[in-house]
Design a protein around this motif. Structure first.
Motif, short mmCIF file in Angstrom:
data_model
loop_
_atom_site.label_atom_id
_atom_site.label_comp_id
_atom_site.label_asym_id
_atom_site.label_seq_id
_atom_site.Cartn_x
_atom_site.Cartn_y
_atom_site.Cartn_z
N UNK A 1 42.62 47.61 38.68
CA UNK A 1 41.63 47.02 39.66
C UNK A 1 40.20 47.48 39.09
N UNK A 2 40.16 48.54 38.70
CA UNK A 2 38.79 49.45 38.41
C UNK A 2 38.14 49.22 39.77
N UNK A 3 38.47 49.71 40.76
CA UNK A 3 37.86 49.66 41.99
C UNK A 3 38.07 50.92 42.88
N UNK A 4 37.30 51.44 43.68
CA UNK A 4 37.69 52.41 44.54
C UNK A 4 38.40 51.83 45.82
N UNK B 1 45.16 43.12 38.40
CA UNK B 1 43.83 43.23 37.93
C UNK B 1 42.97 42.16 38.46
N UNK B 2 41.56 42.32 38.30
CA UNK B 2 40.70 41.30 38.81
C UNK B 2 41.08 39.73 38.15
N UNK B 3 41.57 39.75 36.82
CA UNK B 3 41.90 38.56 36.33
C UNK B 3 42.97 37.88 36.89
N UNK B 4 44.17 38.84 37.41
CA UNK B 4 45.23 38.25 37.92
C UNK B 4 44.86 37.60 39.33
#
Length: 461
Positions: free
Chosen positions: A16-19, A229-232
């Motif tokens: 997700x590349x997120x905090x 992930x953001x895409x999903x």
């Protein structure tokens, strides 16, 4: 028979590349985990046991509520290890339903099928048939047939090339006899490629004990898709929105384009409702018969009466108080209705008009560039362009009362608290700080002065 519901929500969600913990990312205005918790309401579970790990404090604070119990998985050593942490919190000899906090669109009917098929006696797995089940554990059935008894689940990373050719995957959700589940997870080991404790290993244990192992196929792919992930997440958002749009279309609502529609709460509609493109509905919204919503509107926590027209680019936000728009009212374009706005029948609120905590009676009009805050406005009032109620003295809010049939000219300031009597007229450009009696004309502005022979200053070169 007692039902325990366990929701696994400990993962970090690196992709997700997120905090923000993965299960708190939002779909249709709610967190992924909240979707799952909402679905469990009505299943009859004694409690929801939520397994947290990464960002545990934040996750627990976000979804805490009656009937929700938390256990922590520290560190995260696999799905089987997660259930081991939950064992002290699950009780009775009935059924334990295991769900995933990052699979938000599982339907209650599907979850109920798992519970009923288990009945405290069988291990029931929710499966899905996919053209490409990469990443899913594969269902191994007796004889390799589609209807053979389930023998085991092999994780994708541990599967042989032949096993990876199997199209039936395990969704990560199951229902198990509670007493047997406790026994099985206590016997798990981490002798695998990942060095993790796999919950899926309990299938072989159940088979060895002669416990029936059933595989129930999910009705569709969307119900069992997880978010990594953001895409999903974006893909699932569109799937969900299209599903909601289809439900509204089936109910008779006219959507200009179902692909450009967002519902992030609940929306109830009467007959012959029309909704143009790029509209967002949040919280609880009710649209009466014949309501028309123009393009690019945002409507949150509002009740809109029959025949009302909400023109393009209008923003309605009722927050906790709500907003009411009466039958036949016209609002917008570019209008803003804030909490406590209560518009009567046939009220007109025009472009760049803001209304907050104010009541406008039948037929009142504020058509241009105006502000009404903390005001009570009578029937058939005409409220001029550029006029405002000055309702805040720097510390407290005060109310303005405008009687029926009042005419307020353009560019006026009504300094609250003030009462404008019925039928009164306020001259354009006036600043009113004292009450105006019924039927009076009140003008409060500087005298116009003309200076003959005046010369405009010239810029120095």
């Amino acid at each position: 028979m007692s039902l325990n519901i366990v929701i696994m929500a400990a993962g970090k969600g690196t992709r997700m590349k997120s905090a923000l913990p993965k299960v708190l990312h939002k779909l249709a205005g709610r967190s992924l985990l909240q979707h799952v918790l909402n679905m469990t309401e009505g299943l009859g579970g004694a409690r929801n046991v939520v397994i947290t790990g990464h960002g545990a404090e934040v996750v627990e604070a976000a979804v805490a509520g009656p009937g929700v119990q938390f256990v922590r998985q520290m560190p995260q050593l696999g799905t089987g290890h997660a259930i081991q942490q939950a064992v002290p919190a699950i009780e009775g000899d009935g059924t334990t339903l295991i769900l995933n906090g990052d699979v938000p669109l599982i339907k209650q009917a599907t979850a109920r099928r798992l519970v009923e098929a288990c009945d405290g006696k069988a291990l029931v797995l929710l499966t899905i048939h996919l053209s490409d089940p990469s990443g899913y554990g594969r269902i191994l059935r007796q004889g390799g047939t589609a209807d053979g008894n389930v023998l085991a689940i092999v994780e994708h990373k541990d599967a042989s090339p032949e096993q990876r050719g199997i199209k039936e995957g395990y969704t990560g959700m199951m229902a198990a006899p509670t007493a047997a589940l406790k026994r099985w997870v206590s016997q798990l080991n981490n002798n695998n490629v990942q060095g993790e404790y796999y919950l899926t290993d309990i299938v072989a244990m159940a088979v060895a004990e002669g416990v029936p192992v059933l595989g129930i196929a999910a009705p569709n792919e969307t119900e069992v898709l997880g978010v990594n992930s953001p895409v999903q997440l974006a893909d699932l958002e569109r799937r969900f929105q299209r599903e909601q749009a289809n439900d509204l279309l089936e109910a008779g609502v006219r959507l200009a384009d179902p692909a450009r529609f967002d519902l992030r709460g609940t929306l109830s509609c009467g007959q012959d409702v029309e909704i143009d493109v790029n509209c967002v509905f949040e919280g609880q919204v009710s649209l009466g018969d014949g309501v028309r919503i123009g393009a690019n509107c945002v409507i949150r926590n509002a009740t809109i009466g029959a025949g009302a027209r909400i023109h393009e680019f209008t923003h309605i936000d009722g927050e906790a108080q709500g907003v009411k728009v009466g039958a036949g009212a016209l609002v917008g374009p570019f209008a803003r209705l804030r909490p406590g706005a209560d518009l009567g029948e046939e009220v007109h609120i025009g472009n760049f008009v803001e209304v907050k905590n104010s009541t406008l009676a039948k037929g009142a009009k504020a058509n241009h560039l105006a502000y009404l805050g903390d005001a009570t406005v009578g029937e058939r009032v005409n409220y001029g362009a550029g006029s405002i109620t000055a309702n805040y003295d720097g510390a407290n809010k005060h109310r303005t009362e405008i009687g029926a049939d009042v005419h307020v000219g353009s560019n006026c300031v009504l300094i609250a608290p003030v009462v404008i009597g019925a039928g009164a007229t306020i001259g354009g450009g006036s600043t009113i700080s004292k009450n105006v009696a019924t039927g009076e004309l009140s003008v409060a502005r500087g005298k116009q002065v003309a200076i003959a022979g005046w010369t405009r200053p010239v810029k120095k070169r």
